[in-house]
Design an enzyme around this catalytic site. Structure first.
Site: not given
Length: 498
Positions: A57, A198, A281
């Site tokens: 790829y 990528n 508080r």
């Protein structure tokens, strides 16, 4: 190299503090063993491409949904193929510290040797970090699902002299910027270009910087809450160890211990109500929850910093090319959205504490708006208005990005985390919180000036003294915007030293 401010070795754990250091020129040392892995990975990829027996790829194919089509034949042309169509970002440039942190994270990931990148590309990235060279990268473009493709394309383009970059804060053509710092334009080969873009390095960078900022701001919130308690003359009964232990949350006990340390030696007035407002508080419970959340988000980003973000990955020892989804930025997307919520709630606390301090009905006898001459002068009135605007802006930005999935890329990217936007928003929120803390600090410094005797707890008095070095008493109206920013810087310094 003697002018470098710092150095680090990539065989050490990458930390948030290192990301911050990368904002300046930094010498990155890559151990021989890691470079050997880079060379081995690169040779493995070159071997596969030379044999031509399997598709890879982005190296032999088109990109995204065009994966079923052939890419360009020549390696350099295929690298150009990866970068040119991704150079489509919009919006203002990213903050330079984010870009440089992203470069460091990308260098760390690529140096693990699983991306097949060339040693020359590794050296180019390393050499750039050792200078003031910073690519100009637009903010909008990444969806964080296939890495930060668009912003990292600008980083890669700048390394080959395309686009723009900064040197010493000046924006100029990238080719001129490279020459100005003594670097040469890089020629990409193999899958160099795709390796650089990528990954989720921009997401991790912004997320990591947000974590670092919020960790400091959490300590600042403890210090300011203690100073507020002291100046109001409130009794510290809400910090009793048995009380906080019964709540069951360890971080709440830790915050209580921190507040107690700041308040040691404080002298309560004995005139306050039995129960303080929640902005006093319930501070241990609020800040304890914030600490737990920031710690969790920090661990998620830390996993990012130590992992490899790319696709595919190349395992030479197994003769394996593994295609998958290791560029999907969901973990930090969730973490960054949580950071935005934490920052916003800490902002709510600071804004309410500021409101308590300026209200003559609740501030233990101090004048309205902390002005010594009400009507003729207005004390911190403008500061409070700006703080109100800031906290509302934070609330409006506190919308999760990690669930805003919109399919794109011909439904190749059909579910998307938008981690980049989440992380950049978290960093923006962290910066806004610093301004709110600076605003509260200016008011507290003024309250200490107006209250006879000032702060009674020694550590609180030291904090007032540190603020007083840069923030003078407001005896008459003057611009206070710079005072707020200066106070924020003082607070960062104080908690760093502590």
């Amino acid at each position: 190299m003697s002018s470098l401010l710092s150095s680090l070795s990539l065989d050490a754990t990458l930390t948030m503090e290192m990301l911050e250091r990368a904002a300046q020129p930094i010498e990155v040392l890559i151990p021989d063993a890691m470079m050997a892995q880079v060379e081995r990975g690169h040779a493995f990829v070159q071997k596969i491409l030379a044999e031509g027996g399997q598709p890879v790829y982005g190296a032999t194919t088109g990109f995204g949904p065009l994966v079923d089509f052939h890419g360009r034949t020549a390696q350099e042309d295929q690298c150009d193929n990866a970068l040119q169509h991704l150079t489509a970002g919009q919006g203002p440039d990213l903050p330079l510290p984010v870009v440089r942190a992203a470069m460091l994270i990308r260098l760390r990931s690529l140096s693990c040797g699983l991306s097949g990148i060339s040693p020359a590309a590794i050296e180019a990235l390393r050499a750039a970090l050792a200078t003031a060279f910073t690519p100009a990268v637009p903010t909008l473009g990444s969806v964080g699902a296939s890495g930060d493709l668009v912003p990292l394309a600008y980083v890669a383009q700048s390394l080959r002299g395309v686009g723009d970059a900064y040197v010493g804060g000046e924006r100029m053509p990238a080719a001129r910027a490279l020459a100005a710092v003594g670097l040469s334009s890089l020629v990409f080969t193999g899958r160099d270009a795709l390796s650089l873009v990528n990954g989720t390095s921009v997401t991790s960078a912004a997320g990591g910087l947000a974590v670092a900022s919020l960790q400091r701001s959490h300590e600042v919130a403890i210090a300011l809450s203690a100073l507020l308690t002291d100046l109001l003359g409130a009794a510290p009964a809400f910090l009793l160890p048995p009380l906080l232990a019964a709540y069951g949350h360890p971080a709440v006990r830790q915050v209580g211990q921190g507040l107690t340390s700041w308040l040691e030696g404080s002298v309560p007035s004995g005139t306050r109500s039995l129960q303080e407002p929640y902005s006093v508080r319930c501070v241990p419970q609020l800040l304890g929850a914030a600490r737990s959340a920031v710690d969790w988000a920090g661990q998620v980003v830390q996993y990012d910093l130590e992992g490899v973000s790319d696709n595919p990955l190349f395992f030479a020892d197994e003769d394996l090319v593994a295609h998958g989804g290791n560029f999907f930025g969901q973990p930090t997307a969730f973490a960054a959205d949580l950071l935005s919520m934490v920052a916003t709630q800490l902002g709510n606390l600071a804004e309410r504490q500021l409101d308590l301090l300026v209200d003559p009905h609740r501030n233990a006898g101090l004048p309205p708006m902390l002005t010594p001459l009400a009507g003729e002068h207005h004390g911190v009135q403008g500061v409070q208005l700006a703080a109100t605007a800031t906290v509302v802006s934070m609330r409006r930005h506190c919308v999760p990005a990690s669930t805003q999935s919109v399919p794109t890329n011909l439904h190749n990217q059909d579910v998307i985390p938008f981690g980049t936007q989440a992380a950049l928003t978290a960093l923006h929120q962290a910066k806004s919180l610093r301004i709110l803390h600076g605003s509260l600090a200016v008011a507290l410094r003024q309250a200490a000036y107006l209250k006879p005797g000032g702060a009674s707890a020694p550590r609180c008095a030291e904090l007032v003294a540190a603020l007083a070095d840069l923030v003078t008493p407001i005896a008459e109206d003057r611009p206070l915007d710079a005072d707020v920013r200066a106070a924020a810087d003082v607070l960062d310094r104080v908690v760093r030293e502590a």
